[in-house]
Design an enzyme around this catalytic site. Structure first.
Site, PDB file in Angstrom:
ATOM      1  N   HIS A   1      22.100 -15.545  -1.804  1.00 24.61           N
ATOM      2  CA  HIS A   1      23.321 -15.560  -2.626  1.00 24.61           C
ATOM      3  C   HIS A   1      22.975 -15.373  -4.101  1.00 24.61           C
ATOM      4  O   HIS A   1      22.457 -16.270  -4.764  1.00 24.61           O
ATOM      5  CB  HIS A   1      24.083 -16.874  -2.450  1.00 24.61           C
ATOM      6  CG  HIS A   1      25.439 -16.828  -3.110  1.00 24.61           C
ATOM      7  ND1 HIS A   1      26.606 -16.750  -2.393  1.00 24.61           N
ATOM      8  CD2 HIS A   1      25.796 -16.798  -4.414  1.00 24.61           C
ATOM      9  CE1 HIS A   1      27.633 -16.698  -3.223  1.00 24.61           C
ATOM     10  NE2 HIS A   1      27.161 -16.716  -4.469  1.00 24.61           N
TER      11      HIS A   1
ATOM     12  N   HIS B   1      24.080 -12.936  -7.957  1.00 21.83           N
ATOM     13  CA  HIS B   1      24.992 -12.023  -8.673  1.00 21.83           C
ATOM     14  C   HIS B   1      24.153 -11.150  -9.604  1.00 21.83           C
ATOM     15  O   HIS B   1      23.944 -11.495 -10.767  1.00 21.83           O
ATOM     16  CB  HIS B   1      26.037 -12.809  -9.469  1.00 21.83           C
ATOM     17  CG  HIS B   1      26.986 -13.563  -8.588  1.00 21.83           C
ATOM     18  ND1 HIS B   1      28.229 -13.088  -8.242  1.00 21.83           N
ATOM     19  CD2 HIS B   1      26.842 -14.746  -7.946  1.00 21.83           C
ATOM     20  CE1 HIS B   1      28.829 -13.955  -7.437  1.00 21.83           C
ATOM     21  NE2 HIS B   1      28.005 -14.979  -7.242  1.00 21.83           N
TER      22      HIS B   1
ATOM     23  N   GLN C   1      36.014 -10.470  -7.090  1.00 18.70           N
ATOM     24  CA  GLN C   1      35.889 -11.667  -7.940  1.00 18.70           C
ATOM     25  C   GLN C   1      37.230 -12.256  -8.385  1.00 18.70           C
ATOM     26  O   GLN C   1      37.409 -13.459  -8.456  1.00 18.70           O
ATOM     27  CB  GLN C   1      35.042 -11.310  -9.179  1.00 18.70           C
ATOM     28  CG  GLN C   1      35.036 -12.324 -10.301  1.00 18.70           C
ATOM     29  CD  GLN C   1      34.083 -13.488 -10.049  1.00 18.70           C
ATOM     30  OE1 GLN C   1      32.879 -13.334 -10.122  1.00 18.70           O
ATOM     31  NE2 GLN C   1      34.636 -14.638  -9.728  1.00 18.70           N
TER      32      GLN C   1
ATOM     33  N   HIS D   1      32.533 -16.196  -0.862  1.00 19.91           N
ATOM     34  CA  HIS D   1      32.612 -17.386  -1.699  1.00 19.91           C
ATOM     35  C   HIS D   1      33.757 -18.195  -1.086  1.00 19.91           C
ATOM     36  O   HIS D   1      34.893 -17.705  -1.044  1.00 19.91           O
ATOM     37  CB  HIS D   1      32.963 -17.020  -3.135  1.00 19.91           C
ATOM     38  CG  HIS D   1      31.807 -16.472  -3.914  1.00 19.91           C
ATOM     39  ND1 HIS D   1      31.211 -15.278  -3.610  1.00 19.91           N
ATOM     40  CD2 HIS D   1      31.137 -16.967  -4.980  1.00 19.91           C
ATOM     41  CE1 HIS D   1      30.220 -15.057  -4.456  1.00 19.91           C
ATOM     42  NE2 HIS D   1      30.147 -16.063  -5.305  1.00 19.91           N
TER      43      HIS D   1
ATOM     44  N   GLU E   1      34.819 -22.862  -3.349  1.00 25.23           N
ATOM     45  CA  GLU E   1      33.965 -23.282  -4.463  1.00 25.23           C
ATOM     46  C   GLU E   1      34.852 -24.024  -5.459  1.00 25.23           C
ATOM     47  O   GLU E   1      35.221 -23.512  -6.520  1.00 25.23           O
ATOM     48  CB  GLU E   1      33.276 -22.082  -5.126  1.00 25.23           C
ATOM     49  CG  GLU E   1      32.232 -22.517  -6.152  1.00 25.23           C
ATOM     50  CD  GLU E   1      31.569 -21.352  -6.873  1.00 25.23           C
ATOM     51  OE1 GLU E   1      31.953 -20.202  -6.629  1.00 25.23           O
ATOM     52  OE2 GLU E   1      30.667 -21.607  -7.701  1.00 25.23           O
TER      53      GLU E   1
ATOM     54  N   ASP F   1      22.103 -17.915  -6.857  1.00 22.83           N
ATOM     55  CA  ASP F   1      23.431 -17.636  -7.386  1.00 22.83           C
ATOM     56  C   ASP F   1      23.396 -16.952  -8.747  1.00 22.83           C
ATOM     57  O   ASP F   1      23.887 -15.849  -8.897  1.00 22.83           O
ATOM     58  CB  ASP F   1      24.274 -18.926  -7.446  1.00 22.83           C
ATOM     59  CG  ASP F   1      25.781 -18.677  -7.465  1.00 22.83           C
ATOM     60  OD1 ASP F   1      26.181 -17.511  -7.398  1.00 22.83           O
ATOM     61  OD2 ASP F   1      26.543 -19.656  -7.548  1.00 22.83           O
TER      62      ASP F   1
END
Ligand code: FE2
Length: 430
Positions: free
Chosen positions: A58, A60, A153, A211, A214, A310
């Site tokens: 995971h 970005h 997102q 996701h 969260e 992350d």
């Protein structure tokens, strides 16, 4: 019979010691003690740990190393991070994404991190991140397995062109369907987004990594829908739930029903310890919740749990260095997983478990696996996490692709040893 590479006298993560590993044509040809055949290159492990490479399931990569652009996250919250990323997205260029991502990949390789799943934002009509990371995936193909997730997102339904852009990204060759149900406008929209995204994955034969929940809101229960849709569409084993932080705050009775549903659907649970401990609980006074999902309980229900990094130096997290041992260390601290068995398990959470979640082929140290591994300056997995041990050698396809000198300190103390080696302070125990 000659080998390309022979590693002598290694300790393995499963506790075996004095093992030799022979490699030929990019593949592990033998793993046993006392291999006598010739090899073009020999590495003496000297009783130190050889492990399969780290895997980050995971990340970005479209945002990494962008810290301070266009400004810092003042509140430190997830929501300001998303807003800040929105500002940065406007001014992103493909070249800048590629440059930063390649720099991060160099850092990753230096630390034995050879497989990464990165979410890539598709809520940008130019698809800048997607274009950049497709290029990066090609550029690093020989040394990093890079999986791309089409990540809406700003919400599949909340962001006007998200679904169209997500489908375009998949058409361009992105591997996995992402989502963010807790960021949709309503719980119902969140549930609808999970169903729609799982259908897209089922139609195209793709994996899903969302996701999911969260948030500190215990009523955020999209993981339940994700488990349901996974079963309905026959996606078992191909779906990951990332973060799952609301589970930290849920009622225990509800969790006792939820955990078997997650296990039944064979969903992979991906916690992100460094980020969960910093972003969750921000609205609490004291006591402040930790926000990490229930790792020991997921484990005891047979769910495959991985730890992801992350973020590294981006709108959400100003720290980080691509070191999965730091991730494992934070994971075990936050989950209070401090028994010897628990700590070994946390090492698995940054190696074998994410490899399983990402369905990596040929991963491991068995005969026939890809000759990808690393030599650490530690004698076992517990010492590796404790010391954030130096990755002395990183091997890909039977070739050394990164080396770091051992960490030793020269002491100038009368009557004391001349050097300090951080490894080997306590006896190795089984
Ligand atoms: Fe994330």
């Amino acid at each position: 019979m000659s080998f390309d590479l022979l590693v002598r006298n290694a300790n393995l993560p499963d506790g075996r010691t004095g093992i030799d590993i022979a490699c030929r044509n990019g593949v592990i040809a033998a793993v046993e003690p006392g291999i006598t055949a010739e090899a073009k290159e020999i590495i003496d492990a000297g009783g130190l740990l050889v492990s399969p490479p780290f895997v980050d399931s995971h990340f970005h990569m479209d945002a990494t190393l962008s810290l301070g652009l266009p400004r810092m996250n003042r509140s430190g919250t997830l929501l300001e991070g998303i807003a800040l990323w929105g500002e940065l997205k406007e001014i992103l260029t493909v070249e800048a994404v590629v440059e930063r991502a390649l720099k991060y990949c160099d850092l990753a390789v230096s630390q034995g991190l050879l497989a990464i799943r990165t979410h890539v934002d598709v809520c940008d009509d130019r698809l800048t991140g997607i274009k950049g990371l497709l290029e990066v995936r090609d550029k690093v193909r020989d040394y990093i397995d890079l999986q791309l997730v089409a990540f809406p997102q700003d919400g599949l339904f909340r962001s006007p062109n998200a679904e169209k852009n997500l489908l375009t990204a998949l058409d361009m060759g992105v591997d996995i369907v992402g989502g963010i149900p807790h960021f949709e406008r309503t719980m119902q929209d969140g549930a609808r987004s999970v169903a729609r995204l799982c259908e897209i994955a089922a139609e195209r034969g793709l994996m899903v990594d969302m996701h999911c929940d969260e948030t500190d809101d215990p009523m955020s229960r999209h993981i339940e829908t994700l488990a349901f849709e996974t079963q309905r569409l026959g996606l078992q084993g191909r779906v990951a739930g990332s973060h799952l932080t609301s589970m930290h705050s849920m009622d225990n009775y509800y969790v006792s029903k939820l955990l078997p549903l997650i296990a039944e659907a064979e969903i992979h649970a991906i916690a992100n310890p460094l980020i969960n401990i910093t972003l969750q609980g921000r609205h609490d006074s004291y006591p402040k919740r930790r926000g990490q999902t229930r790792v020991p309980e997921l484990r005891s229900h047979g769910v495959n749990v991985a730890f992801g990094h992350d973020c590294v130096m981006d709108p959400w997290y100003s720290m980080g260095s691509g070191d999965m041992l730091e991730v494992a260390s934070m994971g075990l601290h936050v989950a209070q997983m401090t028994s010897r068995d628990d700590i070994r398990y946390c090492f698995e959470c940054v190696t074998n478990h994410p490899a399983r979640a990402m369905r990596l082929e040929g991963y491991g140290l068995q005969t026939g696996c890809k000759a990808d591994f690393m030599l650490l300056q530690a004698r076992d997995t517990i010492e590796a996490i404790r010391l954030k041990a130096t990755r002395l050698k990183v091997v890909k396809g039977g070739k050394v692709i990164a080396s770091t000198p051992a960490r030793t300190t020269r002491l100038e103390l009368p009557g004391r040893p001349a050097t300090v080696d951080p490894a080997g302070y306590a006896p190795v125990e089984s």
